[in-house]
Write an enzyme that holds these catalytic residues in place. Structure first.
Site, PDB file in Angstrom:
ATOM      1  N   HIS A 330       0.931  -1.036   0.030  1.00  0.00           N
ATOM      2  CA  HIS A 330      -0.051  -0.111   0.027  1.00  0.00           C
ATOM      3  C   HIS A 330       0.975   1.123  -0.079  1.00  0.00           C
ATOM      4  O   HIS A 330       1.969   1.237   0.537  1.00  0.00           O
ATOM      5  CB  HIS A 330      -0.920   0.138   1.260  1.00  0.00           C
ATOM      6  CG  HIS A 330      -2.175   0.926   1.177  1.00  0.00           C
ATOM      7  ND1 HIS A 330      -1.966   2.339   1.616  1.00  0.00           N
ATOM      8  CD2 HIS A 330      -3.123   1.088   0.777  1.00  0.00           C
ATOM      9  CE1 HIS A 330      -2.861   2.915   1.384  1.00  0.00           C
ATOM     10  NE2 HIS A 330      -3.842   2.323   0.932  1.00  0.00           N
ATOM     11  N   ASP A 388      -7.756  -4.959  -0.207  1.00  0.00           N
ATOM     12  CA  ASP A 388      -8.316  -5.891  -1.372  1.00  0.00           C
ATOM     13  C   ASP A 388      -7.943  -7.089  -1.434  1.00  0.00           C
ATOM     14  O   ASP A 388      -8.637  -7.956  -2.221  1.00  0.00           O
ATOM     15  CB  ASP A 388      -7.509  -5.087  -2.433  1.00  0.00           C
ATOM     16  CG  ASP A 388      -7.949  -3.519  -2.916  1.00  0.00           C
ATOM     17  OD1 ASP A 388      -9.552  -3.394  -2.807  1.00  0.00           O
ATOM     18  OD2 ASP A 388      -7.231  -2.729  -2.956  1.00  0.00           O
TER      19      ASP A 388
END
Length: 451
Positions: A330, A388
């Site tokens: 991320h 995700d």
């Protein structure tokens, strides 16, 4: 056919012309200290504004160096883990409470929350003839495309769409929040009918339900769902609702808002940004990767076999040969993504004893093995699972079709977009206009017969 082939060749020739004259040397970005992607050299974001809405915390700067820390996410100063935890413990729906918090800045009282729910129920209906004129007559194979077009179309049903007063903006935001889930489900049903050749289920709205209950009721042919399913979807909506002003879709919304354009244009731009596979579509890639793993690995819960599969991905020898392990890493979070931790904590229990239990075991192996495998390749920066990695499997558990994965994200994130638009409109007071360094040299004009 001959004319079509000629046009295709013409476009190919034009593309070659473009490639010949439109290259930028990558070294120039470093020479002119260009913040590519509005990122600093250490990967941190360029400071572009101030906000009271959200804090995404994944690292600290210690003596000029980026230092990893456990991830945290705060809505208006409240830890999301705490917000979600209280709702889960009490078995109550929390998304509407999050909507109130993000837009108005405080946690609502029971009376204030009831008032908001009443307003949202009133707005859940689409304008008269909207479905027939704007959705049924112009179907789209991509639901995100239809969401953006539908939001823009709502401008035509607003008697004063360019009124930027606070009252108008608040009312408009609540209308779109209330309607977007309804639009997403109806767009999916139309897509099923026109593109998939399947039955289209069109149920009437049921005011008074929670947002997640209404979504499941409209989506399913028999309208049947369990309370556990609705609460799990509500949890997803809460953690999807907001993620700071710097994420691509929210920043797009703030950029357009800074020009004082109408709300519909700003929100549609955010949907368009979220549609991109580098932003909102990442969970689909995780599910495709997981499906590919099942085809090439005999036991997706075997650590050695999964490690071998992941190594092939990193070597660009497997799946889409991109070298990426989707759902890992991320831009802000380093040691952990709190949203992934929340989903993992509460969703695993729902998967026990179902066909999805092994999927969660496989995802857990991906999360634990990837950092070690990347370290062996010399990649030393911390890497954690992002949310995700788990959202797609949770959606499948809820029998939500892949066509609605990213639109579902949008129906939650509209709460954050609304809060940021209103904040930008009433506190920003300056159009957002970054600079681009021009590197083309002056040239003398050449008459057309001398070129």
């Amino acid at each position: 056919m001959h004319r079509q082939n000629s046009v295709i060749r013409g476009i190919q020739d034009l593309c070659e012309e473009f490639r010949r004259y439109n290259q930028i040397d990558a070294k120039l970005y470093e020479k002119f200290d260009v913040k590519r992607g509005l990122r600093n050299q250490d990967g941190t974001g360029v400071m572009a504004g101030l906000t009271q809405i959200c804090n995404v915390h994944g690292y600290v700067i210690n003596e000029g160096e980026r230092e990893p820390v456990e991830g945290a996410l705060y809505y208006r100063g409240y830890d999301v883990k705490e917000l979600v935890g209280h709702c889960v413990e009490a078995r109550r729906f929390g998304f509407e409470e999050v909507v109130y918090l993000l837009i108005f800045g405080v946690l609502p009282t029971e009376e204030q929350l009831a008032g908001l729910k009443q307003i949202l129920s009133h707005f859940c209906y689409l304008p008269e003839d909207f479905f027939e004129d704007m959705m049924l007559k112009a179907p789209s194979a991509n639901i995100m495309n239809k969401l953006a077009r539908s939001i823009l179309a709502l401008y035509s049903y607003d008697s004063d769409p360019d009124n930027l007063s606070l009252e108008s903006e608040i009312g408009r935001a609540l209308q779109i929040i209330a309607r977007l889930g309804n639009i997403a489900v109806k767009a999916y049903q139309v897509k099923r009918r026109f593109f998939d050749g399947k039955t289209m289920f069109l149920h009437p709205e049921q005011p008074g339900l929670s947002f997640s209950e209404e979504m499941l009721s409209l989506l399913r042919g028999d309208r049947i769902y369990t309370e556990d399913e609705a609460l799990l979807l509500d949890l997803c909506l809460m953690i999807h609702a907001e993620h700071g002003g710097g994420n691509n879709s929210t920043f797009a919304c703030r950029v357009l808002t800074s020009s004082h354009t109408d709300a519909y244009s700003a929100y549609a731009s955010a949907v368009g940004a979220l549609k991109g596979p580098l932003h909102g579509g990442a969970n689909l890639q995780v599910m495709r990767m997981l499906s590919d793993m099942k085809e090439h690995v005999s036991d997706i819960t075997n650590e050695g076999e999964v490690a071998d599969y992941l190594q092939k991905l990193l070597n660009k020898e497997g799946f889409d040969r991109s070298g990426k392990i989707y759902g890992m890493g991320h831009a802000v979070y380093t040691l952990s993504d709190p949203r992934a931790e929340i989903l993992k904590k509460y969703a695993v229990g729902h998967a026990k004893g179902t066909e999805f239990e092994k999927d969660f075991e496989a995802l857990n192996l991906i999360e634990s093995l990837t950092p070690e495998l990347m370290a062996k390749k010399g990649i030393t920066k911390p890497i954690c699972a992002n949310f995700d990695l788990y959202t797609g499997t949770v959606y499948r558990m809820l029998d939500i079709p892949e066509d609605l994965f990213t639109p579902l994200f949008a129906t939650a994130r509209i709460a954050g977009w609304s809060a940021h638009r209103i904040e930008e409109l009433f506190t920003g007071n300056r159009i957002i206009r970054p600079a681009y360094k021009a590197i083309a040299k002056p040239r003398a004009y050449v008459p057309i017969d001398q070129r």
